[in-house]
Write a protein that holds these residues in place. Structure first.
Motif, short mmCIF file in Angstrom:
data_model
loop_
_atom_site.label_atom_id
_atom_site.label_comp_id
_atom_site.label_asym_id
_atom_site.label_seq_id
_atom_site.Cartn_x
_atom_site.Cartn_y
_atom_site.Cartn_z
N PRO A 165 0.84 -1.21 0.00
CA PRO A 165 0.00 0.00 0.00
C PRO A 165 0.87 1.25 0.00
N PRO A 166 0.37 2.36 -0.54
CA PRO A 166 1.17 3.60 -0.56
C PRO A 166 1.69 3.98 0.82
N TRP A 167 2.96 4.38 0.84
CA TRP A 167 3.61 4.75 2.10
C TRP A 167 3.45 6.23 2.41
N GLY A 168 2.83 6.98 1.50
CA GLY A 168 2.71 8.42 1.71
C GLY A 168 3.79 9.22 1.02
N GLY A 169 4.48 8.59 0.05
CA GLY A 169 5.52 9.30 -0.69
C GLY A 169 6.87 9.25 0.01
N PRO A 170 7.89 9.87 -0.59
CA PRO A 170 9.25 9.83 -0.03
C PRO A 170 9.37 10.40 1.37
N SER A 171 8.37 11.15 1.83
CA SER A 171 8.44 11.75 3.17
C SER A 171 8.41 10.70 4.28
N TYR A 172 8.18 9.42 3.94
CA TYR A 172 8.17 8.39 4.98
C TYR A 172 9.52 8.36 5.72
N ARG A 173 10.58 8.79 5.06
CA ARG A 173 11.91 8.78 5.68
C ARG A 173 12.02 9.78 6.82
N ASP A 174 11.12 10.74 6.88
CA ASP A 174 11.19 11.78 7.91
C ASP A 174 10.79 11.26 9.29
N PHE A 175 10.19 10.07 9.32
CA PHE A 175 9.72 9.52 10.59
C PHE A 175 10.81 8.63 11.20
N ARG A 176 11.08 8.84 12.47
CA ARG A 176 12.04 7.97 13.15
C ARG A 176 11.47 6.56 13.24
N SER A 177 10.19 6.47 13.55
CA SER A 177 9.49 5.18 13.59
C SER A 177 8.20 5.32 12.80
N TYR A 178 8.16 4.66 11.65
CA TYR A 178 6.99 4.74 10.77
C TYR A 178 5.92 3.80 11.31
N THR A 179 4.77 4.35 11.68
CA THR A 179 3.70 3.54 12.26
C THR A 179 2.69 3.13 11.19
N LEU A 180 2.00 2.03 11.44
CA LEU A 180 1.10 1.46 10.43
C LEU A 180 -0.09 2.36 10.10
N ASP A 181 -0.41 3.30 10.97
CA ASP A 181 -1.52 4.20 10.68
C ASP A 181 -1.15 5.20 9.58
N LEU A 182 0.14 5.28 9.20
CA LEU A 182 0.57 6.20 8.16
C LEU A 182 0.38 5.63 6.75
N LEU A 183 0.09 4.34 6.65
CA LEU A 183 -0.16 3.75 5.33
C LEU A 183 -1.42 4.35 4.73
N LYS A 184 -1.48 4.37 3.42
CA LYS A 184 -2.61 4.93 2.68
C LYS A 184 -3.28 3.84 1.84
N PRO A 185 -4.56 3.94 1.56
CA PRO A 185 -5.51 4.95 2.03
C PRO A 185 -6.14 4.59 3.37
#
Length: 265
Positions: A165-185
């Motif tokens: 699923p979409p990760w929200g674009g290249p900005s996913y790298r800005d998160f120290r810990s990427y949480t599953l609620d950030l997945l799209k849609p």
């Protein structure tokens, strides 16, 4: 001085480089005709990685701007496909790709003998995926469906399900810990619960900085808990992403969780 034989080799290499460059320019032109800013700053670095995304890029592969940062690198997609093909005893495994994009994973699944149903809500991406599958000669093993995976899921069945699923674009790298609620849609928990209605054999391709505790929690959404394995994926020397395998597609000796060596290209 070069011998006649060496001179001929040098001329041949120059001609081959010229032909590859010409094919690349032709592909560039086709993209521009479709209205894409092919060399926009946001995709420039991905252009330099094009052969890791599609080894046959110069044969006319088509990618839209979102596709540049969404396509699974080919070596990693091939590893996903090899795992799906390992579902022995199921004949030709039926693999569903819920967010197919421009077809990178679907092509690799089909290349390893699986039959694929590739779903994407964007008809433009589906058109590119069909075109790209023809370049790899596997279009007859893929059923392309333009539609919303969330609407279609209750009617889908298969031996394995691939989810990127979409990760929200290249900005996913800005998160120290990427949480599953950030997945799209939708959030990762909702996506996984829907996936379980299709098959317990699930492959999820996720950012390298994803919260691994949350990924492990997904295995507990089923009763009994699903077998679970994590694979760390590399491109060259860099960690690109992680892949989570659930169900029979997880390594049989892995227990609940395992960190595996990466895939390099």
């Amino acid at each position: 001085m070069f011998s006649p034989k060496n001179r001929k080799r040098r001329v041949t290499r120059r001609r081959q480089r010229r032909r590859r460059r010409d094919r690349s320019v032709q592909a560039h032109s086709r993209q521009e005709e479709r209205g894409f800013d092919f060399f926009s700053p946001s995709v420039a670095k991905y252009w330099r990685q094009r052969y890791s995304l599609f080894s046959r890029f110069d044969d006319g592969i088509l990618v839209d701007e979102e596709g540049w940062y969404s396509v699974t690198p080919e070596a990693i997609a091939a590893a996903h496909a090899a795992r799906a093909a390992s579902l022995a005893g199921r004949g030709c495994p039926l693999v569903l790709d819920g967010f197919a994009g421009v077809g990178g994973n679907a092509i690799q699944f089909a290349s390893r003998g699986c039959h694929v149903v590739a779903v994407d809500i964007d008809p433009r991406k589906i058109g590119f995926a069909v075109h790209n599958a023809k370049i790899y000669g596997v279009e007859d093993r893929i059923d392309f469906v333009t539609g919303d995976f969330f609407r279609l899921a209750p009617r889908l069945k298969g031996d394995a399900l691939f989810l990127s699923p979409p990760w929200g674009g290249p900005s996913y790298r800005d998160f120290r810990s990427y949480t599953l609620d950030l997945l799209k849609p939708r959030d990762g928990y909702s996506i996984f619960q829907l996936a379980q209605q299709i098959t317990p054999n699930i492959i999820m391709f996720l950012p390298c900085n994803v919260n691994l505790n949350q990924v492990e929690e997904l295995s507990w959404l089923s009763s009994p808990p699903l077998k679970f394995e994590i694979e760390v994926n590399h491109v060259e020397t860099k960690v690109k992403a992680i892949t989570a395998y659930f169900g029979d597609i997880a390594a049989r000796s892995s227990g609940l969780s395992k960190i595996c060596s990466g895939v390099t290209s």
